[in-house]
Design an enzyme around this catalytic site. Sequence first.
Site, PDB file in Angstrom:
ATOM      1  CG  HIS A  91      -2.328   5.896  14.830  1.00 18.31           C
ATOM      2  ND1 HIS A  91      -2.430   4.906  13.885  1.00 18.31           N
ATOM      3  CD2 HIS A  91      -1.794   6.973  14.201  1.00 18.31           C
ATOM      4  CE1 HIS A  91      -1.960   5.355  12.728  1.00 18.31           C
ATOM      5  NE2 HIS A  91      -1.573   6.602  12.887  1.00 18.31           N
TER       6      HIS A  91
HETATM    7  C1  BDR Z   1       1.676   6.589  17.282  1.00 18.97           C
HETATM    8  O1  BDR Z   1       2.798   7.442  17.096  1.00 18.97           O
HETATM    9  C2  BDR Z   1       2.484   8.753  17.456  1.00 18.97           C
HETATM   10  O2  BDR Z   1       2.925   9.636  16.482  1.00 18.97           O
HETATM   11  C3  BDR Z   1       0.992   8.794  17.665  1.00 18.97           C
HETATM   12  O3  BDR Z   1       0.656   9.720  18.691  1.00 18.97           O
HETATM   13  C4  BDR Z   1       0.661   7.388  18.044  1.00 18.97           C
HETATM   14  O4  BDR Z   1       0.820   7.176  19.424  1.00 18.97           O
HETATM   15  C5  BDR Z   1       1.225   6.080  15.933  1.00 18.97           C
HETATM   16  O5  BDR Z   1       2.254   5.382  15.312  1.00 18.97           O
END
Ligand code: BDR
Length: 315
Positions: A243
């Site tokens: 992400h």
């Molecule tokens: C986001 O949530 C975190 O767990 C990840 O690092 C990312 O920023 C994804 O939903």
Amino acid sequence: MSEACTAQPIIIDTDPGYDDAFAILLALAAPELQVLGLTTVAGNVTLDIVSDNARRIVELAGRPNVAVHPGADRPLLRPAAHAFDIHGSMGLNGYDWPPPARPPSAVHALDWMLQTLAASADRTVTLVALGPQTNVAMLLRRAPALAARKLRRIVCMGGNYFAGGNASPAAEFNILVDPEAAAIVFACGIELVAMPLDCTNTALTPVDWISDLASLGTEIGTACAGMMGFLKPPPGQATRPLHDAVAMAWMLWPELFEGRLCNVEIETASPLTLGATVVDWRGRTARPKNCLWINGCNAPEMYARMMERLARLPG
Ligand code: BDR
Ligand code: CA
């Protein structure tokens, strides 16, 4: 002009986190970006762990002089919430990380952001927010005029509209952990780009990603392959998305992405849909368009370019 002269100055606000790690490494590998420093926020794991992890990452990348400034240890109004189940007990599990050689800075993230923005030219700095948006909201509340004058834009990983939530049926993790902070950020009036699950969940890493990382033959390749190997893809999926690294990729290659300028509001009241990002995709309201909402990308090309950049890092 040299690359150093034209590089975009960025501040990375982060909670590493495996995908934060890829995002930071990508930024450090990119001559187009000048990483002014890292600020950390409690999110995936606790503030002390994410701050040490940020140090580990800059040191592994051969950039120990990039400072790490710890910020908020909890959301504005709510108790801390973490994602140990995804990222592991130390947030970057899957590689035998040495302890950081240097501690994080004693200067608080908010103080450092204020100093750094005050010393920057107008409309130059991009704030890339990869965790819960507590630090960013504190900056916007403490010095709204300075932020509006100095920031070129805010780019955040967060939210979901067409995709379901990943931290609740309705909400994405970064927004759900601190919805009041996100509401401040989305209402701030500064140019905002959101990289939601709508895009990142469609941008799964290639099937050969782990073996290609291992084949880099560097310690960074080993660390990145180890982290990816630790993470088990969700049922029915061959691989996982990265992400935060997708958000950083937008900084480098916006031409690979699609999106729409929309109104986006944050739900902060409903217990059922807390943290939902309500996107007026079809322009059904007269609410102001406050966000470029990204909903697609050319993932194979993006990951090919990301691998090429990671290969440039020493170590
Ligand atoms: C986001 O949530 C975190 O767990 C990840 O690092 C990312 O920023 C994804 O939903
Ligand atoms: Ca993150």
